[in-house]
Design a protein around this motif. Structure first.
Motif, mmCIF file in Angstrom:
data_model
loop_
_atom_site.group_PDB
_atom_site.id
_atom_site.type_symbol
_atom_site.label_atom_id
_atom_site.label_comp_id
_atom_site.label_asym_id
_atom_site.label_seq_id
_atom_site.Cartn_x
_atom_site.Cartn_y
_atom_site.Cartn_z
ATOM 1 N N LEU A 1 0.845 -0.620 -0.044
ATOM 2 C CA LEU A 1 -0.195 0.085 0.021
ATOM 3 C C LEU A 1 0.931 0.860 -0.181
ATOM 4 O O LEU A 1 0.627 2.231 -0.500
ATOM 5 C CB LEU A 1 -0.885 0.056 0.769
ATOM 6 C CG LEU A 1 -1.974 -1.193 0.904
ATOM 7 C CD1 LEU A 1 -3.054 -0.671 2.268
ATOM 8 C CD2 LEU A 1 -2.867 -0.629 -0.030
ATOM 9 N N THR B 1 -11.152 5.851 3.211
ATOM 10 C CA THR B 1 -10.346 6.523 2.158
ATOM 11 C C THR B 1 -10.860 7.220 1.985
ATOM 12 O O THR B 1 -11.829 8.107 1.618
ATOM 13 C CB THR B 1 -10.253 5.521 0.565
ATOM 14 O OG1 THR B 1 -11.266 5.519 0.032
ATOM 15 C CG2 THR B 1 -9.300 3.981 0.471
ATOM 16 N N VAL C 1 -7.477 0.833 -4.482
ATOM 17 C CA VAL C 1 -6.461 -0.029 -3.321
ATOM 18 C C VAL C 1 -6.464 -1.137 -3.953
ATOM 19 O O VAL C 1 -5.315 -2.223 -3.745
ATOM 20 C CB VAL C 1 -7.181 0.525 -2.283
ATOM 21 C CG1 VAL C 1 -7.086 -1.021 -0.725
ATOM 22 C CG2 VAL C 1 -7.376 1.655 -1.991
#
Length: 82
Positions: free
Chosen positions: A11, A73, A54
């Protein structure tokens, strides 16, 4: 199963500008996670598009080792409004 450190690393590579990147292993089994990411990469994207970004970052892990992923998010601008 995927080690939390590996998920977080992937990430961070995908969202290097993230001002917030928090990852939690919800069950201790390394397959149910919760992530909070604040990144300029999400600017102008709706929530679904942010989550898709993501999922793309995590790639094949989303169709195998990661069984569940709860996401929060936002862009930095939107996060300031919260």
């Amino acid at each position: 199963m995927v080690e939390p450190s590996e998920v977080e690393q992937r990430l961070r590579e995908a969202f290097p500008d993230a001002s917030v990147l928090e990852l939690e292993d919800l069950t201790g089994t390394k397959d149910h996670y919760r992530a909070r990411i604040v990144s300029a990469a999400f600017q102008g994207l709706n929530r679904v598009q942010q989550h898709q970004a993501v999922y793309r970052a995590l790639g094949d892990w989303m169709s195998g080792p990661i069984h569940a992923l709860a996401l929060d998010t936002s862009s930095p601008e939107a996060d300031r409004l919260l």
